[in-house]
Design an enzyme around this catalytic site. Structure first.
Site, short mmCIF file in Angstrom:
data_model
loop_
_atom_site.label_atom_id
_atom_site.label_comp_id
_atom_site.label_asym_id
_atom_site.label_seq_id
_atom_site.Cartn_x
_atom_site.Cartn_y
_atom_site.Cartn_z
N SER A 98 0.82 -1.20 0.00
CA SER A 98 0.00 0.00 0.00
C SER A 98 0.86 1.26 0.00
O SER A 98 1.65 1.47 -0.91
CB SER A 98 -0.94 -0.05 1.20
OG SER A 98 -1.96 0.88 1.05
N ASP A 241 -2.57 6.46 -3.78
CA ASP A 241 -1.44 5.75 -3.21
C ASP A 241 -1.14 4.56 -4.15
O ASP A 241 -1.89 4.34 -5.10
CB ASP A 241 -1.71 5.36 -1.75
CG ASP A 241 -2.71 4.24 -1.61
OD1 ASP A 241 -3.47 4.00 -2.58
OD2 ASP A 241 -2.75 3.60 -0.55
N ASP A 243 -1.50 1.34 -4.27
CA ASP A 243 -2.45 0.27 -4.58
C ASP A 243 -3.86 0.77 -4.78
O ASP A 243 -4.80 -0.01 -4.92
CB ASP A 243 -2.40 -0.85 -3.52
CG ASP A 243 -2.99 -0.40 -2.19
OD1 ASP A 243 -2.88 0.81 -1.87
OD2 ASP A 243 -3.54 -1.24 -1.47
N ASP A 245 -6.14 2.54 -2.95
CA ASP A 245 -7.28 2.61 -2.02
C ASP A 245 -7.48 4.01 -1.44
O ASP A 245 -8.57 4.34 -1.04
CB ASP A 245 -7.22 1.52 -0.93
CG ASP A 245 -5.89 1.45 -0.20
OD1 ASP A 245 -5.06 2.36 -0.41
OD2 ASP A 245 -5.69 0.49 0.56
#
Lengths: 451, 451
Positions: A98, A241, A243, A245
């Site tokens: 992440s 970000d 990934d 989310d």
């Protein structure tokens, strides 16, 4: 001390080649396969260079215990989560650290609902991992991996169905997206341009996993985005970000307005459709976010930090919107997880339906000043430091749901151990910058960190 | 039952028991550490467990920083052939070879295409046991590139090496049985290279073995039953990695797999006289063939690695084993079933003889092979009983290079613990069939007492 391996409710993460190895990933995949039971398990990853290596390790681990890996390749975490129940998988493994820096990677585990494992279920998984007694299947029963191609199509379809896409398309927004060389580099432009009719420029659009800015979408990392927004005369700048989310915004003036406004705007827009269900947010969410919900007549539920706590509380309360104020917007009608793509669409709808600019929307909300800091504190010292803070404010009866939360009426402070790093995170908020700074200084002193 | 057999050039094991993703990953990482990174080719067969083992090997190699060139499903001899041509530091071949379903193996190949030299293999084992693997940071991890052109290059080279003009003129009909293994997709290119009409049997790469994978008269029966009706000139029965073969003549004869090597050796020595390398338990027909052409014979322990090492050291003309394998260093450094089949066809074409005629021109012995099951570790104890027996035999010459070989004027016997299975192998060869059988039975009886 090498404390880089972190096993907790947000999965297992560490520094590639140091504490996080393919051997470890394969063992965790075996434990997860044992936990999930034989059947398909969705596997996706972000753009980090170590992703393909961990994918191979996860495939070997899953197959060895009879789980059929369904390989989705590079895909946003929210997409992977929503596809899990959609495809009838027994669970999912997301290979992504992440917002952590490039040397990190992680495995995150989701159940068949497409939600990250709850703490209780995560404990079961770790028990299986530590027992190391995996039920290896004999050769004739070994499964074959499958591919899941064009997985993002379903995500785009759900986003388009949730918002008023024709109205947004008619506005022909001009948008700059900073994809931080992550999954957004592949999927943001197609969604914004083809589904939402925007004119899009992508910054850091090479999906290389070699992050050209700090991977968190916080103000100090968004200078390039701000400049691009002003240069292009764009309506808004979106920062994701790695990934996909979390989402932060840069105003039409090029100013990074703070991630919590993403959640605040999204709450206003979704509640404007008439939901009366409570809004769910974490304990350390800004009072600005709470004000956005209260102004629309909605109640507020505050939970422990961690996406799964918010998701579970939202499902229990039948919430229409909620999230984390680090830019993690959750709209269960799309999927009950943090989703920067859904958030972009909802924000554009907000701009569209109000006819206002990002700065005007920001100025219409009560202004609080939020300070966030983190201080290095290992597992051995953190509890004692938090106890000292709690004793210092004993007369105000701190909320101990998650760390120590002290409410002063106009402002508040919140200190807790991070789930992902060996640090104590401290938030402090008040109505003036000076008051917020003073709160932070007090908290810091009580925790025993020198200036 | 001990199901993991580990050496410096191969890890064999039973899937679901000992050949786990973790073991394979560690072994691949140890190999990569020994190589200090660099380019590594990876090929596999079609067994059901091979994709899982392939994934684990890739993860191990990538985590240690290797540049992986993935050949996908590829016969072992073609992988080995390609290693020097791709300037690779080595290769990993994933194949169950001649072992039954449930078994699989990870074989290590050195930079010249030979199985990893036994001395280098010891160094790999040391790394494997010590566990300090090469672990570059996130931006130094390896990469994967697919390469599908090795097969075409291989058959080009084979076409130049063989006298294909002569073979094509003969317009043979050949029957090939790759036991559903890695050779399936390569039969047509082979047949085109030698200009033969192809009948493919068991050529569906289903992952299941349609017959016993060890090439021998028993597994050659299906081919033997159809070679007559189909007017075939020769049948070739391969192991699942294409490293070994057994012959079927145009009359449906299924000679012992021992005769493939001497038949090819006789032909190759006609091209060039040079040392012949074989193991200590291969038929004396090889010695006779070499002696008739004035070539010295060098004996090694059993195994491709040992034979290939001696071929290199002695600049041999041809090497091989009675299990049905041969290597010709002028072409490549691998036990190669396609090459053997090509040379057999060339011998037939240039001598204008049938396979049956060539076979009957060889000096013949009678060979009896037995195996005695024995618990792991007990094999060496059992051999002691045989040693005492041998010491009392008048006029016998004893050799203990590999197990125990007893040479008499009219034949020999050989006993050794298998490196790959929990059995002791007994081989007895003599001019007189009854003597061969009686000597084998005597050894089996002695071994039975020892275990």
């Amino acid at each position: 001390m090498n404390q880089t391996l972190k096993v907790g409710i947000s999965g297992v993460r560490g520094i590639v080649g140091e504490s996080f190895t393919p051997q470890l990933a394969a063992s965790f995949a075996q434990a997860f396969g044992t936990f999930a039971g034989r059947g398909p398990v969705l596997v996706g990853r972000d753009t980090r260079p170590s992703g393909p290596m961990f994918e191979q390790a996860v495939v070997a681990g899953l197959e060895s215990v009879g789980c059929r890996p369904v390989l989705a390749g590079v895909l946003p975490t929210p997409t992977l989560l929503m596809l899990t129940p959609h495809l009838g998988a027994r669970g999912a493994i997301a290979i992504t650290a992440s917002h952590n820096a490039a040397p990190w990677n992680a495995l995150k585990f989701a159940d068949r609902r497409g939600l990250f494992l709850s703490p209780a279920r995560a404990e079961e998984l770790f028990d299986l991992y530590h027992q190391r007694d995996f039920p290896l299947v004999p050769e004739p029963e070994l499964p074959r991996a499958d591919l899941c191609e064009r997985g993002f199509d379903e995500h785009a379809r759900r986003v388009a169905a949730f918002v008023d896409a024709p109205a947004i398309r008619r506005r022909r927004f001009r948008v700059v997206v900073d994809a931080v060389n992550g999954v957004g580099a592949l999927f943001s432009a197609p969604l914004l341009r083809d589904v939402l009719g925007a004119e899009v420029r992508v910054l850091h659009g090479e999906p290389s996993g070699r992050f050209e800015r700090g991977p968190e979408p916080v103000a100090e990392n968004l200078r390039a985005l701000g400049e691009a927004v002003v240069r292009d005369g764009a309506d808004v700048g979106f920062a994701q970000d790695p990934d996909g989310d979390r989402l932060a915004m840069v105003s039409e003036m090029g100013e990074a307005i703070g991630e919590f406004y993403t959640l605040a705007f999204a709450i206003q827009q979704v509640l404007a459709r008439g939901s009366r269900a409570p809004v769910v947010m974490t304990l350390s969410s800004s009072k600005t976010v709470e004000a956005a919900a209260r102004a629309a007549g909605a109640g507020v539920i505050r939970t422990r930090i961690g996406e799964i706590h918010v998701s579970e509380a939202m499902l229990r309360a039948g919430a229409a919107v909620g999230g984390e104020d680090n830019g993690g917007v959750i709209v269960p009608a799309i999927h009950p997880c943090r989703d920067s793509f859904g958030a972009m669409a909802v924000i554009l709808e907000r701009l569209c339906s109000t006819g206002r600019t990002v700065s005007q929307l920001r100025d219409a909300l009560p202004r609080y000043h939020l300070r966030r800091e983190k201080f290095p504190a290992g597992a051995s010292e953190a509890p004692e430091r938090l106890r000292r803070l709690r004793r210092a404010y004993a007369s105000l009866s701190p909320d101990l749901t998650d760390g120590v939360y002290v409410d002063f009426g106009t402002g508040w402070i919140h200190a807790r151990r991070s789930n992902t790093e060996p640090v104590i995170r401290v938030s402090a908020e008040d109505v003036t910058p000076e008051a917020a700074n003073a709160r932070m200084a007090d908290a810091r002193a009580h925790l025993g960190f020198e200036l | 039952m001990k199901t993991l057999r580990l050496s410096g050039f191969g890890m064999r094991g039973f899937v679901g028991e000992s050949l786990t993703p973790a073991a394979v990953m560690d072994y691949a990482s140890a190999f990569a550490t020994f190589l200090d990174g660099g380019r590594v080719l990876v090929g596999r067969d079609t067994r059901r467990s091979s994709p899982m083992i392939h994934a684990a090997a890739l993860a191990g190699l990538l985590g240690a920083g290797c540049e992986v060139v993935d050949l996908g499903v590829c016969p072992a001899p073609i992988v080995q052939f390609s290693v020097p041509r791709r300037s690779a530091a080595g290769a990993i071949v994933i194949t169950g070879g001649h072992h039954p379903m449930g078994w699989n193996a990870v074989l290590l190949i050195g930079p010249d295409g030979r199985p990893l030299d036994p001395q280098a293999g010891e160094a790999v084992l040391d790394v494997f046991h010590a566990g300090g693997f090469r672990r570059p940071p996130w931006d130094g991890l390896g990469s994967v590139r697919e390469d599908a052109s090795c097969g075409a290059e291989y058959f080009d080279a084979l076409g130049r090496f063989l006298d294909v003009e002569a073979i094509r003129r003969a317009a043979f009909t050949i029957l090939l049985d790759p036991v559903g293994g890695s050779g399936c997709a390569y039969l047509e290119p082979f047949a085109r290279t030698v200009g033969a009409r192809l009948v493919a049997v068991n050529a569906e790469p289903s992952g299941y073995l349609a017959r016993e994978p060890e090439p021998r008269p028993r597994s050659a029966r299906p081919l033997a039953s159809i070679v007559g009706p189909l007017k075939g000139d020769a049948g070739f029965v391969f192991s699942s990695d294409m490293g070994r073969l057994a012959l079927v003549t145009e009359r449906g004869e299924t000679p012992s797999e021992e005769y493939g090597f001497p038949l090819v050796a006789a032909h190759v020595l006609g091209r060039r006289i040079g040392p012949v390398v074989t193991n200590g338990c291969t038929t004396r027909t090889v010695d006779d063939v070499a002696a008739a052409r004035g070539a010295p014979v060098i004996k090694t322990p059993v195994g491709q690695a040992y034979v290939m090492a001696a071929l290199e050291d002695e600049s041999g003309a041809i090497g091989g084993e009675g299990s049905g394998s041969a290597a010709v260093p002028a072409f490549s450094r691998a036990f190669d079933g396609f090459l053997m089949a090509g040379l057999v066809l060339e011998a037939m074409a240039t001598a204008r003889a049938s396979l049956s005629d060539l076979l009957h021109a060889l000096p013949r012995y009678h060979i009896v092979k037995r195996s005695v099951p024995c618990a792991p570790g007990a094999g060496y104890r059992a051999l002691d009983a045989v040693r005492e027996h041998a010491a009392a035999l008048p006029g016998a010459r004893i050799d203990t290079t590999d197990g125990l070989r007893i040479d008499r004027d009219d034949g020999w016997t050989h006993v050794r613990a298998s490196r790959t299975e929990p059995i002791v192998r007994v081989i007895s060869e003599a001019k007189d069939p009854a003597a061969a059988a009686a000597r084998a039975d005597e050894l089996v009886r002695l071994l039975g007492q020892g275990t």
